[in-house]
Design an enzyme around this catalytic site. Structure first.
Site, PDB file in Angstrom:
ATOM      1  N   TYR A  67       0.853  -1.179   0.000  1.00 33.61           N
ATOM      2  CA  TYR A  67       0.000   0.000   0.000  1.00 33.61           C
ATOM      3  C   TYR A  67       0.894   1.235   0.000  1.00 33.61           C
ATOM      4  O   TYR A  67       2.061   1.186   0.402  1.00 33.61           O
ATOM      5  CB  TYR A  67      -0.950   0.036   1.201  1.00 33.61           C
ATOM      6  CG  TYR A  67      -0.259   0.078   2.545  1.00 33.61           C
ATOM      7  CD1 TYR A  67       0.073   1.283   3.147  1.00 33.61           C
ATOM      8  CD2 TYR A  67       0.054  -1.099   3.220  1.00 33.61           C
ATOM      9  CE1 TYR A  67       0.697   1.334   4.380  1.00 33.61           C
ATOM     10  CE2 TYR A  67       0.684  -1.066   4.450  1.00 33.61           C
ATOM     11  CZ  TYR A  67       1.008   0.146   5.029  1.00 33.61           C
ATOM     12  OH  TYR A  67       1.647   0.187   6.244  1.00 33.61           O
ATOM     13  N   GLY A  84       9.376   0.481  11.285  1.00 33.58           N
ATOM     14  CA  GLY A  84       8.265   1.214  10.690  1.00 33.58           C
ATOM     15  C   GLY A  84       7.062   1.422  11.580  1.00 33.58           C
ATOM     16  O   GLY A  84       5.958   1.683  11.079  1.00 33.58           O
ATOM     17  N   HIS A  91       0.632   8.089  14.573  1.00 33.26           N
ATOM     18  CA  HIS A  91       0.277   9.042  13.517  1.00 33.26           C
ATOM     19  C   HIS A  91      -1.232   9.258  13.438  1.00 33.26           C
ATOM     20  O   HIS A  91      -2.038   8.478  13.963  1.00 33.26           O
ATOM     21  CB  HIS A  91       0.817   8.585  12.162  1.00 33.26           C
ATOM     22  CG  HIS A  91       0.234   7.305  11.645  1.00 33.26           C
ATOM     23  ND1 HIS A  91      -0.983   7.229  11.005  1.00 33.26           N
ATOM     24  CD2 HIS A  91       0.724   6.041  11.658  1.00 33.26           C
ATOM     25  CE1 HIS A  91      -1.229   5.978  10.649  1.00 33.26           C
ATOM     26  NE2 HIS A  91      -0.197   5.234  11.042  1.00 33.26           N
ATOM     27  N   HIS A 143      -1.393  -1.579  10.707  1.00 36.29           N
ATOM     28  CA  HIS A 143      -0.317  -2.465  10.268  1.00 36.29           C
ATOM     29  C   HIS A 143       0.842  -2.470  11.265  1.00 36.29           C
ATOM     30  O   HIS A 143       1.979  -2.785  10.901  1.00 36.29           O
ATOM     31  CB  HIS A 143       0.185  -2.044   8.887  1.00 36.29           C
ATOM     32  CG  HIS A 143      -0.802  -2.266   7.786  1.00 36.29           C
ATOM     33  ND1 HIS A 143      -1.811  -1.377   7.495  1.00 36.29           N
ATOM     34  CD2 HIS A 143      -0.938  -3.300   6.905  1.00 36.29           C
ATOM     35  CE1 HIS A 143      -2.524  -1.818   6.479  1.00 36.29           C
ATOM     36  NE2 HIS A 143      -2.022  -2.995   6.099  1.00 36.29           N
ATOM     37  N   CYS A 200       1.263   0.296  13.548  1.00 36.58           N
ATOM     38  CA  CYS A 200       1.390   1.646  14.099  1.00 36.58           C
ATOM     39  C   CYS A 200       0.340   1.899  15.173  1.00 36.58           C
ATOM     40  O   CYS A 200      -0.600   1.121  15.362  1.00 36.58           O
ATOM     41  CB  CYS A 200       1.236   2.681  12.989  1.00 36.58           C
ATOM     42  SG  CYS A 200       2.624   2.714  11.846  1.00 36.58           S
ATOM     43  N   ASN A 219      -2.557   4.230  15.794  1.00 39.41           N
ATOM     44  CA  ASN A 219      -3.456   5.176  15.133  1.00 39.41           C
ATOM     45  C   ASN A 219      -4.168   6.043  16.154  1.00 39.41           C
ATOM     46  O   ASN A 219      -4.702   5.528  17.148  1.00 39.41           O
ATOM     47  CB  ASN A 219      -4.500   4.433  14.315  1.00 39.41           C
ATOM     48  CG  ASN A 219      -3.953   3.786  13.051  1.00 39.41           C
ATOM     49  OD1 ASN A 219      -4.705   3.187  12.286  1.00 39.41           O
ATOM     50  ND2 ASN A 219      -2.654   3.886  12.820  1.00 39.41           N
TER      51      ASN A 219
END
Length: 422
Positions: free
Chosen positions: A298, A312, A316, A332, A334, A336
């Site tokens: 993606y 990674g 965010h 994935h 992170c 959110n």
């Protein structure tokens, strides 16, 4: 009248005899008790005379008996003087900057004792040509920046430094703090990162000055260090983030006071978020996550992103998952948060702030980010390539804990700043 003069004269002679005897006795004792004159100090220096092809990281080695080094002069072949200073332990004199390649230098060292006697020795040596292979290094501390209280002084190496060279490299990494807070270095297993921190967080307002004097330092078959780097930075106020997978909530603390609760959505079961103690590494108002070529490709542009791992994982803005934040993990890997909360975090946090994640399916791997706080002090200092000072050594293991097997060390992913999040 004559008899009176004779008596006076006789008394004078008798009185003089004991004085002569005392004077003679004192003079003899002084000679007997006088200490022999102190010999001059013994001094040995290096490099050896006329040594050639030495690295530009060469220091003037010093061994003194019966005195102290009082002066060191290092000059180039044109007579220009090189600035430098003694190491605190007196083992060598270190130039303030890397020497020049293919240059002849002369060192003159004087040692003096308490009696004022001195000895001087001189040696000359020539540095090597510029090496064909260099190890690239990065100092993750920028001049005149303000960082969080958990900011480890981090130096990255590409490729990693082999174990047999780490002690020499570590000796070239110098940290000073004001107010003083002593710390220790810790190498990741692959030698790609080395961290420096104190047993506790830096005190707000601390100034940290670093010199990574790596130019020309031999680092094994991969070559020599690329360059010297210096930086002086400040430590700001204390901000910590605590993320609990069980509640799907982030607690934001400023100076140990809870200032905000933020709903989060973490990594879904197939791409879980790591549990552990991480440090904010980068802050981006906007960045692009691109996983093209992976099993789950993606490309997405995200706002207000803060990196936590090389692999990674970011905190965010994720307006698309706001309906799941606080209840369901859909990312994935992170963390959110809503657009409003992400903007608040960008205003509140600093690079170097501690982020703790609890209760997820996987543990943070050593070296996947600035993982200096993801272990207790006893474990941390085991990663030093040099002996740790007595007052910083690990505490004794309690008898009840003896014999309990430790968890196997995690593998160390290679740093990859370009890795995307999700």
């Amino acid at each position: 009248m004559k008899e009176r003069r004779r008596a006076t004269s006789w008394v004078a002679v008798v009185a003089a005899v004991p004085l002569l005897a005392i004077a003679a006795c004192t003079s003899s004792q002084d000679k007997k008790d006088a200490a022999p004159p102190a010999p001059p100090p013994q001094l040995a220096i290096s490099p050896a005379a006329d040594a050639k092809n030495l690295p530009i990281s060469t220091e003037v080695g010093l061994t003194v008996t019966g005195g102290k080094v009082s002066e060191v002069k290092l000059t180039d072949d044109k007579g220009g003087q090189v600035a430098g200073a003694l190491r605190p332990d007196g083992s060598s004199w270190m130039p303030d900057k890397a020497l020049k390649n293919k240059q002849r230098y002369t060192a003159q060292v004087t040692a003096t004792n308490d009696a004022g006697k001195s000895v001087t020795q001189t040696t000359s040596f020539t540095t090597m040509d510029k090496p064909a292979k260099e190890v690239f290094s990065t100092l993750y501390l920028q001049d005149k920046r303000t960082y969080g209280v958990a900011m480890p002084v981090t130096v990255d190496f590409d490729p990693g430094v082999p174990k047999e060279r780490r002690a020499d490299v570590q000796r070239r990494l110098i940290v000073n703090t004001n107010p003083p807070q002593r710390g220790a270095w810790h190498w990741t297993e692959d030698g790609q990162q080395v961290f420096y921190r104190a047993p506790d967080f830096w005190k707000p307002g601390t100034t940290i000055s670093v010199r990574a004097a790596l130019a020309g330092v031999p680092m094994g078959k991969e070559g020599f260090g690329d360059e010297d780097r210096t930086a002086t930075a400040k430590i700001g106020n204390k901000v910590t983030l605590d993320i609990d997978n069980d509640t799907k909530q982030m607690s934001v603390f400023k100076d140990d006071k809870l200032v905000r609760k933020i709903p989060v959505s973490l990594g879904k079961p197939s791409t879980p978020t790591s549990s552990g103690k991480m440090v904010i590494m980068e802050k981006h108002e906007q960045t692009v996550f691109d996983t093209t070529g992976s099993a789950d490709p993606y490309v997405v542009t995200v706002q207000d992103a803060q990196r936590l791992t090389w692999g990674g994982e970011f905190i965010h803005s994720a307006p698309w998952s706001e309906g799941d934040q606080g209840s369901t993990n859909v990312s994935h890997g992170c963390t959110n948060v809503s657009a409003a909360d992400a903007a608040f975090l960008m205003r509140t946090t600093k690079v170097g702030d501690l982020v703790t994640v609890r209760g997820t399916e996987v543990q943070l791997e050593d070296g996947n980010g600035w993982t200096a706080w993801n272990m207790d002090w006893n474990e941390y200092v085991k990663g030093s390539a040099l002996p740790v000072p007595e007052d910083l050594k690990p505490a004794p293991v309690p008898p009840a804990a003896a014999g309990v097997p430790a968890a196997p060390p995690a593998s160390n992913p290679a740093p990859a700043p370009s890795n995307p999040g999700g």
